[in-house]
Design an enzyme around this catalytic site. Structure first.
Site, PDB file in Angstrom:
ATOM      1  N   LYS A  93      21.513  22.857 -29.655  1.00  0.00           N
ATOM      2  CA  LYS A  93      21.728  23.266 -28.309  1.00  0.00           C
ATOM      3  C   LYS A  93      23.164  22.902 -27.643  1.00  0.00           C
ATOM      4  O   LYS A  93      23.774  23.597 -27.062  1.00  0.00           O
ATOM      5  CB  LYS A  93      20.726  23.148 -27.318  1.00  0.00           C
ATOM      6  CG  LYS A  93      19.401  23.873 -27.627  1.00  0.00           C
ATOM      7  CD  LYS A  93      18.272  23.523 -26.460  1.00  0.00           C
ATOM      8  CE  LYS A  93      17.046  24.191 -27.043  1.00  0.00           C
ATOM      9  NZ  LYS A  93      15.794  23.636 -26.253  1.00  0.00           N
TER      10      LYS A  93
ATOM     11  N   GLN B  87      12.842  19.435 -22.638  1.00  0.00           N
ATOM     12  CA  GLN B  87      12.596  19.451 -23.881  1.00  0.00           C
ATOM     13  C   GLN B  87      11.018  19.311 -24.344  1.00  0.00           C
ATOM     14  O   GLN B  87      10.563  18.396 -23.972  1.00  0.00           O
ATOM     15  CB  GLN B  87      13.552  18.656 -24.893  1.00  0.00           C
ATOM     16  CG  GLN B  87      13.450  18.918 -26.362  1.00  0.00           C
ATOM     17  CD  GLN B  87      13.906  20.391 -26.989  1.00  0.00           C
ATOM     18  OE1 GLN B  87      14.752  20.720 -26.145  1.00  0.00           O
ATOM     19  NE2 GLN B  87      13.230  20.840 -27.873  1.00  0.00           N
TER      20      GLN B  87
ATOM     21  N   ASP C 159      15.370  27.971 -18.737  1.00  0.00           N
ATOM     22  CA  ASP C 159      14.379  28.378 -19.799  1.00  0.00           C
ATOM     23  C   ASP C 159      13.428  29.473 -19.039  1.00  0.00           C
ATOM     24  O   ASP C 159      12.777  30.175 -20.073  1.00  0.00           O
ATOM     25  CB  ASP C 159      13.245  27.279 -20.094  1.00  0.00           C
ATOM     26  CG  ASP C 159      13.888  26.337 -21.221  1.00  0.00           C
ATOM     27  OD1 ASP C 159      14.554  26.963 -22.204  1.00  0.00           O
ATOM     28  OD2 ASP C 159      13.452  25.332 -21.359  1.00  0.00           O
TER      29      ASP C 159
END
Ligand code: NAD
Length: 283
Positions: free
Chosen positions: A52, A96, A119
């Protein structure tokens, strides 16, 4: 093997999206900042996070990785998120997953400022999606899948979509997103009975269940569009999806491969969400 389906090339599509994003960011001379919070040092998480970060840098987004010790407490982690919320330099925050077993993810998702929740996993963004608000930050994987479906130029209105999997990060938000596109949705899961029969009624099948090569050509309606979200290892240790690609390709009209399908689109959409969050925060 009879090859019939056209391939939905997520790698190519995501490269185009990232190039457009990079051009936009360069032209505006800004530098959005994404904070990734990682707990512990699992090898898999480190690889995902590094990928990422690399993709972010390439489009002109700074990606800060904050690694907290494996034994961090819930309260310490929540305080860390509160500090990121307050930090005006940070435009996007992601946590994460998976987290170590002693930590609960829901209180953290509730805590992230919804404008920084890139997200789109938090309750406010999921609620905004349900209300069809343009302010919703849409979770990256479902958002990427919609782009892939749109890339086929098939009219989505009225299409029957069968989604295999009801997770909070893929199946459920995707169902809502495609409902907002006037599709008719069936969400299936591990307790669903007669799954192949249900899948055989679908114009569009999205497999997101983590079962290697489960969906076969004889499950599919002739000409179905097939999107494979799964990332698995086959019994021979090969990376594979939830769809038996070599078999399904003969029956589908469009199909996405693994690797090179949904995975790269997810990363591109996360970056797009971060840039959009930056723009919204600048007013
Ligand atoms: P999850 O484990 O949270 O959810 C799996 C879902 O599949 C559950 O709702 C479960 O009920 C359902 N399921 C399990 N076995 C089933 C079966 N035999 N028949 C029908 N339904 C069944 O998983 P997730 O996080 O949604 O991920 C699903 C898959 O997608 C995994 O392989 C994951 O690695 C992959 N994934 C890929 C991306 C990407 O960017 N490509 C993103 C997220 C997840």
């Amino acid at each position: 093997m009879t090859v019939k389906a056209q391939i939905i090339d997520g790698k190519l599509l995501s490269a185009q999206i990232r190039a457009e994003l990079a051009a936009k960011i360069a032209a505006s001379g800004v530098c959005p900042v994404l904070a990734v919070v990682m707990v512990g040092n699992s090898e898999a998480s480190r690889i995902y996070v590094r990928n990422k970060q690399k993709a972010a840098l390439e489009v002109g987004i700074k990606c800060e990785i904050h690694t907290l010790p494996e034994d961090v407490t819930q309260e310490e982690l929540q305080q860390f998120v509160r500090d990121l919320n307050q930090n005006k330099e940070i435009n996007g925050i992601i946590i994460q997953q998976p987290l170590p077993k002693h930590l609960e993810v829901l209180p953290l998702l509730q805590l992230i400022d919804h404008k920084k929740d890139v997200d789109g996993f938090g309750p406010i963004n999921l609620g905004l999606l349900m209300l069809r608000s343009p302010l919703a930050v849409v979770a990256a994987t479902p958002k990427g899948i919609l782009q892939m479906l749109k890339s086929t130029n098939v009219n989505l209105q009225g299409k029957h979509v069968v989604i295999i999997g009801r997770s909070n990060i893929v199946g459920k938000p995707l169902a809502q997103l495609l409902l907002n596109q006037d599709c008719t949705i069936t969400v299936t899961h591990s307790k669903t009975k007669n799954l192949p029969q249900i899948v055989s009624k679908a114009d569009i099948v999205v497999a997101a269940c983590g079962c290697p090569n489960m969906v076969k050509s004889d499950w599919l309606q002739e000409g179905a569009i097939v999107i494979d979200v799964g990332i698995n290892r086959s019994s021979e240790g090969k990376l594979c999806g939830d769809v038996d690609f070599d078999d399904a390709v003969s029956k589908a009209s469009f199909i996405s491969p693994v690797p090179g399908g949904v995975g790269p689109m997810t990363v591109a959409m996360l970056l797009e969400n971060t840039y959009e969050a930056f723009c919204a925060q600048q007013g």
